[in-house]
Design a protein around this motif. Structure first.
Motif, PDB file in Angstrom:
ATOM      1  N   ALA A 142       0.834  -1.202   0.000  1.00  0.00           N
ATOM      2  CA  ALA A 142       0.000   0.000   0.000  1.00  0.00           C
ATOM      3  C   ALA A 142       0.868   1.252   0.000  1.00  0.00           C
ATOM      4  CB  ALA A 142      -0.936  -0.009   1.211  1.00  0.00           C
ATOM      5  N   THR A 179       0.654   3.978  -2.931  1.00  0.00           N
ATOM      6  CA  THR A 179       0.256   5.369  -2.739  1.00  0.00           C
ATOM      7  C   THR A 179       1.399   6.304  -3.136  1.00  0.00           C
ATOM      8  OG1 THR A 179      -0.940   6.859  -1.287  1.00  0.00           O
ATOM      9  CG2 THR A 179       0.924   5.737  -0.315  1.00  0.00           C
ATOM     10  N   MET A 212      -3.954  -1.129  -2.580  1.00  0.00           N
ATOM     11  CA  MET A 212      -4.617  -0.093  -1.781  1.00  0.00           C
ATOM     12  C   MET A 212      -6.067  -0.471  -1.546  1.00  0.00           C
ATOM     13  SD  MET A 212      -3.134   3.414  -3.369  1.00  0.00           S
ATOM     14  CE  MET A 212      -3.989   4.586  -2.330  1.00  0.00           C
ATOM     15  N   ASP A 228      -7.670   3.313   1.946  1.00  0.00           N
ATOM     16  CA  ASP A 228      -6.388   3.920   1.574  1.00  0.00           C
ATOM     17  C   ASP A 228      -6.591   5.002   0.529  1.00  0.00           C
ATOM     18  OD1 ASP A 228      -4.989   2.333   3.276  1.00  0.00           O
ATOM     19  OD2 ASP A 228      -4.560   0.785   1.780  1.00  0.00           O
ATOM     20  N   SER A 258      -5.813   8.933   0.790  1.00  0.00           N
ATOM     21  CA  SER A 258      -4.639   9.350   0.014  1.00  0.00           C
ATOM     22  C   SER A 258      -4.895  10.508  -0.936  1.00  0.00           C
ATOM     23  CB  SER A 258      -4.111   8.166  -0.815  1.00  0.00           C
ATOM     24  OG  SER A 258      -3.464   7.246   0.008  1.00  0.00           O
TER      25      SER A 258
END
Lengths: 550, 196
Positions: free
Chosen positions: A108, A112, A244, A248, A252
Motif C-alpha cells: 500500500a 500510494t 490499496m 487507503d 490518500s
C-alpha cells in the motif's frame, strides 16, 4: 491556444517510436539506478550523463528527462523497503513508509507513493506547460542586474539553507565558485588558477566534479563506515488486491493534491528544493489528519503527501531551469550542464529559439509519468531484487561506472586522476558535514553569475547601486531576506519535529504494540496476509555469518 | 589531510565516567580533522584572494575586470571558513551524513579507503597497458574485495564480464572506442562491422 498547439507538436515528436524508446530506456534506467541504495537523484543523473553523449540533442534530453523522473520514483521504493534502523527519521517518506512496510502494508505504501507521484508529476507538468512560456516571455525583459539578484538568491538559499550548518554550506559554495573560476577567462583570454597545467585550461569539467563528488565521494564515505552483514529487506505482499484498500484511496487523494499544491510552487522558487516541500507537506498532513495518532507509526497520509510534494517539486524545479537558466538544486545544475554540452543554453530565449526541442521535452515528461506508473507497480519485484545486490558489488559497480564516465568525457587518463582527487575531497566534505549541493551549484552558476555581474556593472558604468535599484532585483533581495528568515524558522521546526518523531519511535519500537494500537484483533493486516507474505532471503551465497569481514 | 584518531587515546574504554555523553551516541569524534579541513578551506580562500592580484587587468575602459569575482569568492571562503572554525571551537560539530548503508556508529576504516584508492590508481595505470575491460575488472574486483566480498575471484570474474559487456556496448552501439589492449585487438574489426 498557441501553447496547446506547440505541446501537440511536442507530443508528435516525443511519440515517434525512436524517441519513445529513448524515453522508456531513460525511465527504466533512471528507476533502476534510483532504486539502488545510496544513489540519490543527483548521483543518478551524474552517473548516466556520459551515456547520452552520442545521442542527438532531442533524444538525449528525452532520455535525461526520463532518468530525472525515474530517479525520483526509484528513491521512494528504497526508503520504504530497506530496513535500516536509525536513519529513516531524516526523510519523512522513509519514516512513515518504512513503518507501514513493517506492519505488512508495504504494498500500500508503494502504491500510494507511485500513484501520488504520478498525480503530482502530471499536475506539476501541466503547471510547467502553462507557466513556463509566460515566465519565459516575461523573463526576456530581465536585465543583467536582475539575473545577478536571482543568482544571489539561489546561492544564498542553497548555500545557507541546505545542510546542517549555514557556514559549512557557504564554505562549500565558495569551493564550488573557486572551481568555476579555474580555467580561461573569457574576456581577457588569460588563465586563472590553472597553475599552468594544460588540462585545467578549459576549466574543470562539470561531469568530473559531479561524478567525483556524488559517486566517488559517496562510495568512499560508505566504505569508510560500511554497515556489514545481511541486507534487511521488508517483505511485500503480492497481488493487486493488497495495493490499496478503499480506505487507503479515501485517505490518500487529498494528500496527493495538497502535496502537489505545496511542492510545485516551492520547486519553482529557489528555496532549497524538494526537501523543504516534503517537510512542509508532512507537517500539514499531520495537522489535518484524522489519524494523528498513527503518524510516526505508519500513516498512509505521511507517505502520500510528501511523496507527491517531492515529485511536484521536481517538476517545479524545471520551471526556473528552462525559463531562466537558473538551477536551484544540484540535480538541476547537472541537467543544465547536460544542456550546455549540446550547445543549448536554457533561458528566456529557449522557447523562441528551440521550440521543437523544449516542447518535445515537456511532452516526454507527460509520457514518462505514465510509463513510470506502468513500470513501477507491477515491477516492484524486480526493484526489490536490485535492493538485494550485495553491497561490495554494488559500490564496486558504482566506482567502475564513475571511472568509465570520467574517462568517456575526453578519453583521457588525466580525467580519472582529477575524478579521484575530487572524490577524495568529496569524502572529506561528507566526513566533516559540508553539504555537496552548494558546491555543484556554485561551480555551474558561478561563471554565469560572473558574466552577468560584469555585464550589469558595465551597463551602470561601475555604479554598484544599479545592482539594487531595478524593481525586480530589489524584490529579489527583499524576498531573500524573507526566505532566510522563513528558512531558519522552518529548520528550527524541522529539527523539533525530528526530535519528536525520534522520541515517539524510541518510545515503542515493538511491532506488536504498534499493530495493536492501530487495528483491532482480526483486522490487523499482519493477521490476514501472512500466507501471502513472501519472505525474501538474503541471497549472498558467500557467507552465512552476519559479520563477514575478513 | 587525514585526521589521525587522536580521540582514541584520550577517551579509551577505561573511563566509564565519561561525563554527560549519552551511551547511545557514537564515539566522540576528534575535532582535529574539522580544524584541519576548515583551515584548508581558509587557506584556499586566502590563496584565491591573493592570487587575484596576479590576474592581469586589460587596459582602461572596462570597469569590472577579471579580478572582481575572484576577490568576492576569496572573501566568501575566508569569512565562512573562519566562522566554521568558530563553530567548532564552540563545540558545534558537523552533522554526519546518513545513508542506507552507513553504520553511523562505526569508526572510520582507513585501511579500506587506502585499498580502494590504490585500486583506482591501478585502474588508471593499467587502462592503456592491458586494455579497458581488464583494467575495469581489476577495479571492480579490487574494490569489491576491499569492501568485504569474500570470493575475490568471483568479483574479478563479474568485473571482467562487466568490462567486456561495456566495451562491446560502447564500441559497437554508441561508437565510443575504449582502449582494447593487446589481448582484444582482434575484437575491434568485429565491432567496426557491427557499427556498420
Amino acid at each position: 491556444m498557441d501553447n496547446i498547439l506547440s505541446l501537440m507538436e511536442g507530443f508528435a515528436t516525443a511519440l515517434q517510436p525512436q524517441y519513445l524508446i529513448f524515453g522508456f530506456i531513460g525511465v527504466l534506467v533512471g528507476t533502476a539506478v534510483g532504486v539502488l541504495p545510496g544513489i540519490g537523484p543527483a548521483m543518478t543523473v551524474a552517473l548516466l550523463l556520459p551515456l547520452t553523449y552520442s545521442l542527438d540533442p532531442t533524444a538525449a534530453l528525452i532520455t535525461f528527462a526520463g532518468i530525472y523522473y525515474g530517479g525520483m520514483y526509484g528513491g521512494s521504493t528504497t526508503s520504504i523497503l530497506l530496513n535500516t534502523p536509525g536513519e529513516s527519521a531524516s526523510i519523512v517518506t522513509a519514516l512513515e513508509g518504512n513503518k507501514m512496510a513493517k506492519l505488512g502494508r508495504g504494498a500500500a505504501a508503494l502504491a500510494t507513493a507511485a500513484i501520488g507521484s504520478f498525480v503530482a508529476g502530471t499536475l506539476a507538468t501541466v503547471g510547467l506547460t502553462l507557466f513556463a512560456p509566460i515566465i519565459a516571455s516575461w523573463a526576456v525583459t530581465l536585465a543583467p542586474a536582475d539575473y545577478v539578484a536571482l543568482m544571489v538568491v539561489a546561492f544564498i538559499t542553497v548555500g545557507a539553507l541546505l545542510g546542517s550548518s549555514v557556514w559549512r554550506g557557504l564554505t562549500s559554495l565558495g569551493i564550488g565558485l573557486f572551481l568555476g573560476l579555474v580555467g580561461t577567462e573569457i574576456l581577457s583570454g588569460q588563465q586563472r588558477y590553472t597553475f599552468g597545467l594544460l588540462p585545467l585550461a578549459d576549466g574543470i569539467d562539470v561531469v568530473l566534479v559531479a561524478v567525483g563528488l556524488f559517486a566517488v565521494g559517496e562510495t568512499l564515505f560508505v566504505a569508510s563506515r560500511m554497515r556489514h552483514g545481511a541486507v534487511a529487506l521488508i517483505p511485500v505482499t503480492r497481488g493487486w488486491r493488497s495495493w490499496m484498500t478503499k480506505d487507503d484511496w479515501r485517505r490518500s487523494w487529498k494528500p496527493w493534491l495538497r502535496g502537489t499544491a505545496i511542492g510545485f510552487p516551492i520547486g519553482t522558487i529557489p528555496a532549497g528544493g524538494a526537501d523543504v516541500a516534503t517537510f512542509l507537506s508532512y507537517a500539514s498532513e499531520k495537522k489535518l489528519s484524522k489519524h494523528k495518532e498513527q503518524f510516526g507509526r505508519g500513516a498512509i497520509e505521511g507517505v502520500a503527501g510528501p511523496e507527491s510534494a517531492n515529485n511536484a517539486a521536481a517538476a517545479g524545479v524545471l520551471v526556473p531551469l528552462l525559463t531562466l537558466g537558473l538551477p536551484t538544486t544540484a540535480t538541476a545544475a547537472i541537467i543544465l550542464s547536460a544542456f550546455q554540452s549540446y550547445g543549448i543554453q536554457p533561458g528566456p530565449q529557449l522557447f523562441t529559439n528551440q521550440p521543437a526541442l523544449v516542447w518535445a521535452l515537456i511532452a516526454s515528461l507527460y509520457i514518462g509519468n505514465v510509463l513510470l506508473l506502468v513500470l513501477n507497480l507491477p515491477l516492484v519485484g524486480i526493484w526489490v531484487k536490485l535492493l538485494q545486490i550485495p553491497r561490495p558489488y554494488l559500490y564496486a559497480g558504482i566506482l567502475t561506472f564513475a571511472a568509465l564516465g570520467a574517462y568517456a568525457v575526453n578519453f583521457s587518463i588525466v580525467d580519472i586522476v582529477i575524478l579521484l582527487i575530487i572524490g577524495i575531497v568529496g569524502y572529506f566534505l561528507r566526513r566533516y558535514g559540508y553539504p555537496i549541493a552548494p558546491l555543484v551549484i556554485g561551480l555551474i552558476l558561478g561563471p554565469m553569475a560572473e558574466a552577468q555581474l560584469r555585464r550589469a556593472l558595465q551597463l551602470s558604468q561601475g555604479d554598484l547601486g544599479a545592482l539594487f535599484t531595478r524593481p525586480f532585483a530589489a524584490i529579489c533581495y527583499l524576498a531573500l531576506i524573507l526566505i532566510i528568515g522563513l528558512g531558519l524558522w522552518l529548520r528550527h521546526r524541522q529539527s523539533r519535529l525530528e526530535r519528536t518523531l525520534a522520541a515517539a519511535a524510541a518510545a515503542d519500537t515493538s511491532l506488536k504494540v504498534a499493530v495493536n494500537q492501530m487495528w483491532d484483533a482480526g483486522d490487523r493486516p499482519t493477521d490476514i496476509k501472512t500466507r501471502d507474505l513472501r519472505v525474501i532471503p538474503w541471497k549472498d551465497d558467500e557467507s552465512d555469518s552476519p559479520d563477514d569481514r575478513q | 589531510m587525514s585526521s589521525p584518531s587522536t580521540g582514541a587515546s584520550g577517551t579509551g574504554p577505561a573511563r566509564p565516567t565519561a561525563g554527560d555523553v549519552p551511551a547511545a551516541s557514537p564515539a566522540p569524534r576528534s575535532k582535529l580533522g574539522e580544524y584541519i579541513f576548515a583551515a584548508l578551506a581558509l587557506a584556499l580562500g586566502i590563496f584565491v584572494f591573493v592570487g587575484a592580484f596576479s590576474i592581469r587587468v586589460p587596459g582602461a575602459g572596462t570597469q569590472v575586470g577579471p579580478r572582481v569575482f575572484p576577490f568576492l569568492v576569496g572573501t566568501i571562503l575566508i569569512v565562512s571558513a573562519a566562522m566554521v572554525v568558530v563553530d567548532v571551537i564552540r563545540g558545534r560539530l558537523a552533522d554526519l551524513e546518513e545513508g542506507e548503508d552507513i553504520d553511523s556508529a562505526a569508526k572510520t576504516d582507513w585501511i579500506t579507503l587506502a585499498k580502494i584508492t590504490a585500486f583506482v590508481v591501478a585502474h588508471i595505470a593499467l587502462i592503456e597497458l592491458i586494455g579497458w575491460p581488464f583494467a575495469a575488472a581489476v577495479l571492480f574486483g579490487g574494490v569489491a574485495w576491499s569492501l568485504g566480498a569474500k570470493r575475490w575471484w568471483m568479483a574479478l570474474v563479474i568485473g571482467l564480464a562487466l568490462g567486456l559487456v561495456i566495451y562491446v556496448l560502447f564500441g559497437g552501439l554508441l561508437g565510443l572506442s575504449l582502449p582494447s589492449g593487446p589481448l582484444l585487438t582482434w575484437l575491434d574489426p568485429l565491432l567496426a562491422t557491427l557499427r556498420g
